[in-house]
Design a protein around this motif. Structure first.
Motif, PDB file in Angstrom:
ATOM      1  N   ILE A   1      -2.910   4.113   5.966  1.00  0.00           N
ATOM      2  CA  ILE A   1      -1.813   3.306   6.517  1.00  0.00           C
ATOM      3  C   ILE A   1      -1.052   4.049   7.619  1.00  0.00           C
ATOM      4  O   ILE A   1      -0.085   3.526   8.162  1.00  0.00           O
ATOM      5  N   GLY A   2      -1.498   5.257   7.928  1.00  0.00           N
ATOM      6  CA  GLY A   2      -0.894   5.999   9.025  1.00  0.00           C
ATOM      7  C   GLY A   2       0.442   6.645   8.692  1.00  0.00           C
ATOM      8  O   GLY A   2       1.257   6.881   9.586  1.00  0.00           O
TER       9      GLY A   2
ATOM     10  N   ARG B   1       0.806  -1.226   0.000  1.00  0.00           N
ATOM     11  CA  ARG B   1       0.000   0.000   0.000  1.00  0.00           C
ATOM     12  C   ARG B   1       0.839   1.276   0.000  1.00  0.00           C
ATOM     13  O   ARG B   1       0.480   2.241  -0.665  1.00  0.00           O
ATOM     14  N   TYR B   2       1.934   1.307   0.738  1.00  0.00           N
ATOM     15  CA  TYR B   2       2.758   2.515   0.751  1.00  0.00           C
ATOM     16  C   TYR B   2       3.329   2.778  -0.645  1.00  0.00           C
ATOM     17  O   TYR B   2       3.303   3.907  -1.136  1.00  0.00           O
ATOM     18  N   GLU B   3       3.818   1.734  -1.280  1.00  0.00           N
ATOM     19  CA  GLU B   3       4.382   1.865  -2.619  1.00  0.00           C
ATOM     20  C   GLU B   3       3.306   2.305  -3.620  1.00  0.00           C
ATOM     21  O   GLU B   3       3.574   3.107  -4.508  1.00  0.00           O
ATOM     22  N   LYS B   4       2.100   1.790  -3.452  1.00  0.00           N
ATOM     23  CA  LYS B   4       0.999   2.214  -4.323  1.00  0.00           C
ATOM     24  C   LYS B   4       0.715   3.699  -4.111  1.00  0.00           C
ATOM     25  O   LYS B   4       0.512   4.447  -5.080  1.00  0.00           O
ATOM     26  N   ALA B   5       0.726   4.152  -2.866  1.00  0.00           N
ATOM     27  CA  ALA B   5       0.500   5.574  -2.582  1.00  0.00           C
ATOM     28  C   ALA B   5       1.581   6.441  -3.231  1.00  0.00           C
ATOM     29  O   ALA B   5       1.292   7.523  -3.749  1.00  0.00           O
TER      30      ALA B   5
ATOM     31  N   ARG C   1       3.343  11.054   5.522  1.00  0.00           N
ATOM     32  CA  ARG C   1       3.447  11.652   4.180  1.00  0.00           C
ATOM     33  C   ARG C   1       2.163  12.398   3.809  1.00  0.00           C
ATOM     34  O   ARG C   1       2.222  13.426   3.140  1.00  0.00           O
ATOM     35  N   ALA C   2       1.021  11.929   4.258  1.00  0.00           N
ATOM     36  CA  ALA C   2      -0.252  12.604   3.951  1.00  0.00           C
ATOM     37  C   ALA C   2      -0.222  14.029   4.473  1.00  0.00           C
ATOM     38  O   ALA C   2      -0.591  14.971   3.756  1.00  0.00           O
ATOM     39  N   GLY C   3       0.205  14.200   5.698  1.00  0.00           N
ATOM     40  CA  GLY C   3       0.280  15.535   6.288  1.00  0.00           C
ATOM     41  C   GLY C   3       1.276  16.428   5.571  1.00  0.00           C
ATOM     42  O   GLY C   3       1.036  17.619   5.393  1.00  0.00           O
ATOM     43  N   LYS C   4       2.387  15.847   5.147  1.00  0.00           N
ATOM     44  CA  LYS C   4       3.407  16.627   4.438  1.00  0.00           C
ATOM     45  C   LYS C   4       2.880  17.128   3.096  1.00  0.00           C
ATOM     46  O   LYS C   4       3.158  18.257   2.697  1.00  0.00           O
TER      47      LYS C   4
ATOM     48  N   SER D   1      -3.921   9.263  -3.321  1.00  0.00           N
ATOM     49  CA  SER D   1      -2.639   9.119  -2.634  1.00  0.00           C
ATOM     50  C   SER D   1      -2.750   9.531  -1.172  1.00  0.00           C
ATOM     51  O   SER D   1      -2.342   8.779  -0.272  1.00  0.00           O
ATOM     52  N   ILE D   2      -3.318  10.690  -0.918  1.00  0.00           N
ATOM     53  CA  ILE D   2      -3.473  11.173   0.461  1.00  0.00           C
ATOM     54  C   ILE D   2      -4.321  10.202   1.268  1.00  0.00           C
ATOM     55  O   ILE D   2      -3.979   9.856   2.402  1.00  0.00           O
TER      56      ILE D   2
END
Length: 132
Positions: free
Chosen positions: A117-118, A80-84, A121-124, A110-111
């Motif tokens: 997944i916690g 999942r992280y790689e997909k994001a 990166r979403a916040g950034k 992406s966000i």
């Protein structure tokens, strides 16, 4: 696996230094090793690396094709992280193509996945967007 990971990491270093031919050569060297040992994650990471090279040299259609290929594998194996990361890269490509609707779609996905997944990166990303 260790050998392939080291070679791929060298490709990542070359990519970060904008040494695209050297990066491509390393990914081309690592990908068959991953294939031989059945490491789909490594193979897809190399495909993403090829997409990153294409994006950076403005071969956007090729980048899209490579990112979609990598994303399908990441999705299939639950990476999942790689997909994001790929969704975020597709956002970059569609921004460059001035296809804002598509860019926004990939950014939202992406966000949402980073948040699910916690990942910080979403916040950034949100912080970076608020600066515009």
């Amino acid at each position: 696996l260790g050998e392939a990971n080291c070679i791929q990491s060298l490709g990542d270093v070359h990519l970060s230094l904008s040494e695209y031919e050297q990066a491509r050569a390393r990914y081309e060297q690592a990908q068959p090793i991953y294939n031989q040992i059945g490491d789909r994650l490594g193979e897809a990471e190399c495909t993403k690396g090829f997409g990153d090279i294409s994006k950076n040299i403005s071969e956007f259609e090729e980048a899209i094709n490579l990112y979609e290929k990598a994303m399908a594998v990441f999705d299939a194996i639950g990476a999942r992280y790689e997909k994001a990361e790929v969704l975020e890269s597709l956002w970059d490509v569609y921004k460059e193509l001035k296809q804002n609707e598509m860019a926004d779609k990939y950014l939202e996905q992406s966000i949402a996945l980073y948040e699910k997944i916690g990942s910080p990166r979403a916040g950034k990303i949100k912080e970076k967007l608020s600066e515009f």
